[in-house]
Design a protein around this motif. Structure first.
Motif, PDB file in Angstrom:
ATOM      1  N   GLY A   4       0.709  -1.404   0.143  1.00 24.36           N
ATOM      2  CA  GLY A   4      -0.067  -0.151   0.018  1.00 24.36           C
ATOM      3  C   GLY A   4       0.828   1.264  -0.106  1.00 24.36           C
ATOM      4  O   GLY A   4       0.245   2.354   0.288  1.00 24.36           O
ATOM      5  N   GLU A   5       2.082   1.187  -0.405  1.00 23.61           N
ATOM      6  CA  GLU A   5       3.147   2.411  -0.399  1.00 23.61           C
ATOM      7  C   GLU A   5       3.950   2.010  -1.489  1.00 23.61           C
ATOM      8  O   GLU A   5       4.332   1.086  -1.999  1.00 23.61           O
ATOM      9  N   ARG A   6       4.510   3.337  -2.200  1.00 22.69           N
ATOM     10  CA  ARG A   6       5.491   3.107  -3.183  1.00 22.69           C
ATOM     11  C   ARG A   6       6.861   2.950  -2.990  1.00 22.69           C
ATOM     12  O   ARG A   6       7.455   3.826  -2.759  1.00 22.69           O
ATOM     13  N   LEU A   7       7.167   1.590  -2.386  1.00 18.90           N
ATOM     14  CA  LEU A   7       8.521   1.530  -2.131  1.00 18.90           C
ATOM     15  C   LEU A   7       9.685   1.188  -3.056  1.00 18.90           C
ATOM     16  O   LEU A   7      10.760   1.328  -2.941  1.00 18.90           O
ATOM     17  N   SER A   8       9.282   0.475  -4.121  1.00 17.77           N
ATOM     18  CA  SER A   8      10.154  -0.130  -5.095  1.00 17.77           C
ATOM     19  C   SER A   8       9.580   0.654  -6.530  1.00 17.77           C
ATOM     20  O   SER A   8       8.676   0.884  -6.465  1.00 17.77           O
ATOM     21  N   ILE A   9      10.958   0.822  -6.897  1.00 15.92           N
ATOM     22  CA  ILE A   9      10.979   1.626  -8.214  1.00 15.92           C
ATOM     23  C   ILE A   9      10.004   0.683  -9.496  1.00 15.92           C
ATOM     24  O   ILE A   9      10.229  -0.578  -9.528  1.00 15.92           O
ATOM     25  N   ILE A  10       9.327   1.538 -10.150  1.00 13.19           N
ATOM     26  CA  ILE A  10       8.506   0.769 -11.286  1.00 13.19           C
ATOM     27  C   ILE A  10       9.024   1.545 -12.573  1.00 13.19           C
ATOM     28  O   ILE A  10       8.731   2.741 -12.575  1.00 13.19           O
ATOM     29  N   THR A  11       9.780   0.825 -13.515  1.00 18.74           N
ATOM     30  CA  THR A  11       9.834   1.332 -14.947  1.00 18.74           C
ATOM     31  C   THR A  11       9.573   0.227 -15.982  1.00 18.74           C
ATOM     32  O   THR A  11       9.717  -0.987 -15.503  1.00 18.74           O
ATOM     33  N   SER A  12       9.770   0.568 -17.213  1.00 18.72           N
ATOM     34  CA  SER A  12       9.517  -0.438 -18.159  1.00 18.72           C
ATOM     35  C   SER A  12      10.755  -1.273 -18.458  1.00 18.72           C
ATOM     36  O   SER A  12      10.949  -2.258 -19.302  1.00 18.72           O
ATOM     37  N   LYS A  13      11.935  -0.586 -18.058  1.00 22.19           N
ATOM     38  CA  LYS A  13      13.190  -1.083 -18.119  1.00 22.19           C
ATOM     39  C   LYS A  13      13.605  -2.420 -17.158  1.00 22.19           C
ATOM     40  O   LYS A  13      13.146  -2.429 -16.130  1.00 22.19           O
ATOM     41  N   ALA A  14      14.452  -3.377 -17.726  1.00 21.36           N
ATOM     42  CA  ALA A  14      14.667  -4.378 -16.878  1.00 21.36           C
ATOM     43  C   ALA A  14      15.777  -4.166 -15.887  1.00 21.36           C
ATOM     44  O   ALA A  14      16.389  -3.065 -15.900  1.00 21.36           O
ATOM     45  N   GLN A  15      16.010  -4.876 -14.777  1.00 18.23           N
ATOM     46  CA  GLN A  15      17.008  -4.555 -13.747  1.00 18.23           C
ATOM     47  C   GLN A  15      16.740  -3.327 -13.056  1.00 18.23           C
ATOM     48  O   GLN A  15      17.689  -2.870 -12.771  1.00 18.23           O
ATOM     49  N   THR A  16      15.451  -3.190 -12.869  1.00 17.70           N
ATOM     50  CA  THR A  16      15.145  -1.686 -12.122  1.00 17.70           C
ATOM     51  C   THR A  16      15.284  -1.942 -10.644  1.00 17.70           C
ATOM     52  O   THR A  16      16.041  -0.914  -9.784  1.00 17.70           O
ATOM     53  N   THR A  17      15.185  -3.110 -10.102  1.00 17.69           N
ATOM     54  CA  THR A  17      15.139  -3.191  -8.635  1.00 17.69           C
ATOM     55  C   THR A  17      16.678  -3.974  -8.345  1.00 17.69           C
ATOM     56  O   THR A  17      17.072  -4.893  -9.171  1.00 17.69           O
ATOM     57  N   ARG A  18      17.590  -3.422  -7.794  1.00 16.91           N
ATOM     58  CA  ARG A  18      18.868  -3.780  -7.457  1.00 16.91           C
ATOM     59  C   ARG A  18      19.184  -4.448  -6.110  1.00 16.91           C
ATOM     60  O   ARG A  18      19.958  -5.205  -6.059  1.00 16.91           O
ATOM     61  N   HIS A  19      18.358  -3.763  -5.132  1.00 17.78           N
ATOM     62  CA  HIS A  19      18.519  -4.251  -3.545  1.00 17.78           C
ATOM     63  C   HIS A  19      17.268  -5.113  -3.235  1.00 17.78           C
ATOM     64  O   HIS A  19      16.452  -5.145  -4.193  1.00 17.78           O
ATOM     65  N   ARG A  20      17.458  -5.760  -2.052  1.00 15.96           N
ATOM     66  CA  ARG A  20      16.298  -6.448  -1.458  1.00 15.96           C
ATOM     67  C   ARG A  20      15.407  -5.462  -0.635  1.00 15.96           C
ATOM     68  O   ARG A  20      16.246  -4.781   0.334  1.00 15.96           O
ATOM     69  N   ILE A  21      14.281  -5.320  -1.120  1.00 14.71           N
ATOM     70  CA  ILE A  21      13.723  -4.082  -0.174  1.00 14.71           C
ATOM     71  C   ILE A  21      12.498  -4.684   0.499  1.00 14.71           C
ATOM     72  O   ILE A  21      11.506  -5.283  -0.124  1.00 14.71           O
ATOM     73  N   LEU A  22      12.371  -4.396   2.031  1.00 14.15           N
ATOM     74  CA  LEU A  22      11.232  -4.896   2.721  1.00 14.15           C
ATOM     75  C   LEU A  22      10.112  -3.940   3.021  1.00 14.15           C
ATOM     76  O   LEU A  22      10.506  -2.758   3.032  1.00 14.15           O
ATOM     77  N   GLY A  23       9.019  -4.398   3.018  1.00 15.10           N
ATOM     78  CA  GLY A  23       7.814  -3.651   2.983  1.00 15.10           C
ATOM     79  C   GLY A  23       6.959  -4.449   4.326  1.00 15.10           C
ATOM     80  O   GLY A  23       6.682  -5.627   3.859  1.00 15.10           O
ATOM     81  N   VAL A  24       6.552  -3.832   5.185  1.00 17.87           N
ATOM     82  CA  VAL A  24       6.020  -4.582   6.334  1.00 17.87           C
ATOM     83  C   VAL A  24       4.317  -3.977   6.349  1.00 17.87           C
ATOM     84  O   VAL A  24       4.171  -3.081   6.364  1.00 17.87           O
TER      85      VAL A  24
END
Length: 290
Positions: free
Chosen positions: A25-45
Motif C-alpha cells: 500500500g506504499e510506493r517502496l519499489s521503483i517501477i519502470t519498463s526497463k529491466a533490472q530496475t530493482t537492485r537491492h532487496r527491499i522490505l515492506g511490512v
C-alpha cells in the motif's frame, strides 16, 4: 498471531515491484519498463491485529555479467532460503529459461509457493487456464494468484495469510520498511535516471547521498551520481546542464510527495571507473556484506 517473510521472486519486467507496492500500500519499489530496475532487496511490512507480513521485493533473475549483477543474484538466492512463503511472479507472455535454477531450488524446498500470473489481458481465457494448470503441476506452486495490472490483491492476500506460520511480530506494528530515508532518496533519483536516459546510462549510474539534513519544514539533500566513464558524465549532465536539472526537478517533486514536506536537492556527477566490478565500491554502495 501469524508472522512471516513473504519473498517476491521472478524474472525482470513481470511486475514484482508493482505487486510489492500494491500489497504494502506504499510506493517502496521503483517501477519502470526497463529491466533490472530493482537492485537491492527491499522490505515492506504490513501489520494487522493478529498478523505481520514482511514482504520482500528482489532483483529480477538474470545470468550475471559483472560483480554488481552477481550481488543482485545473491539477494534472490537469499530470498529463496529465508522465506516463509514465496510469491513467484510470472506473466502470460514471458518465454525465458533464466529462472530454471531458482525454480529448481524452490521445488526442492518445503516453502509454500504461490505463482502470481500477471498480464492476463494479453491472453485468452483458454490459454490462461492452460497456464494455471502448468504452474499447479510445476511442483511447489499451488492455487496461483491471478492478476492484471492491479492484481487480485484481496484474494492473493488471503492465500498468503492461510500459509503464514504462527509467531510473534518481527517489527513494531507501525514499521513500514527496513530502509532509511537516505535509501529512498537515492532510489527516487535513480528512478528518474531510468526514465530519462536510454541504453547503458541508467545501468552505469549509482547514487550516494552525501548529506541529508532534516528540518521541521524542509529536508536538505545533497547527492552524487556516480558513472562508470567520463563520456557518460557529459551525457548525464546534458547541454548546459539541462538534462541533470530535469532529473533533479522530477526527483525533488517525488521526494516532496513521499515525505510530505519541502525538499532542497543538490545533484553532482562524478566518475567512479568500473564501479560495477569493484568489490570495495559495491560494499560502499550496499551490495556486498562487510
Amino acid at each position: 498471531h501469524k508472522a512471516g517473510f513473504v519473498n517476491i521472486i521472478g524474472n525482470p519486467n513481470v511486475g514484482k515491484s508493482t505487486l510489492m507496492n500494491a500489497l504494502v500500500g506504499e510506493r517502496l519499489s521503483i517501477i519502470t519498463s526497463k529491466a533490472q530496475t530493482t537492485r537491492h532487496r527491499i522490505l515492506g511490512v504490513v501489520s494487522g491485529e493478529d498478523f505481520q507480513i514482511v514482504f520482500s521485493d528482489t532483483p529480477g533473475i538474470l545470468k550475471p555479467s559483472y560483480k554488481l549483477q552477481e550481488s543482485m543474484m545473491k539477494f534472490v538466492t537469499g530470498a529463496v532460503n529465508d522465506a516463509d512463503v514465496i510469491l513467484y511472479v510470472t506473466d502470460t507472455v514471458e518465454q525465458s529459461d533464466r529462472s530454471n535454477d531458482i525454480l529448481e531450488k524452490i521445488r526442492q524446498s518445503d516453502i509454500p509457493t504461490l505463482a502470481v500470473i500477471n498480464k492476463i489481458d494479453l491472453t485468452t481465457p483458454e490459454k490462461l487456464e492452460e497456464l494455471v494448470d502448468k504452474w499447479q503441476a510445476a511442483g511447489r506452486h499451488d492455487r496461483p494468484g491471478i492478476g492484471s495490472e492491479n492484481f487480485n490483491i484481496k484474494g492473493l492476500f488471503d492465500l498468503i495469510l492461510e500459509r503464514l506460520p504462527e509467531g510473534e511480530a518481527f517489527y513494531s506494528k507501525d514499521t513500514l520498511t527496513d530502509k532509511t530515508l537516505r535509501f529512498f532518496a537515492s532510489e527516487i533519483i535513480r528512478e528518474k535516471i531510468l526514465r530519462n536516459y536510454d541504453k547503458e546510462i541508467p545501468y552505469c549510474c549509482e547514487i550516494a547521498i552525501e548529506a541529508y539534513k532534516e528540518e521541521p519544514t524542509i529536508d536538505r539533500i545533497s547527492a552524487v551520481i556516480y558513472v562508470a566513464r567520463d563520456s557518460q558524465k557529459g551525457i548525464l549532465i546534458g547541454h548546459k546542464g539541462e538534462k541533470l536539472k530535469k532529473v533533479g526537478q522530477q526527483a525533488r517533486e517525488d521526494m516532496e510527495q513521499f515525505l510530505g514536506k519541502k525538499v532542497f536537492l543538490q545533484l553532482y556527477v562524478k566518475v567512479n571507473e568500473n564501479w560495477r566490478d569493484n568489490e570495495r565500491q559495491l560494499k560502499r554502495f550496499g551490495y556486498e556484506q562487510e
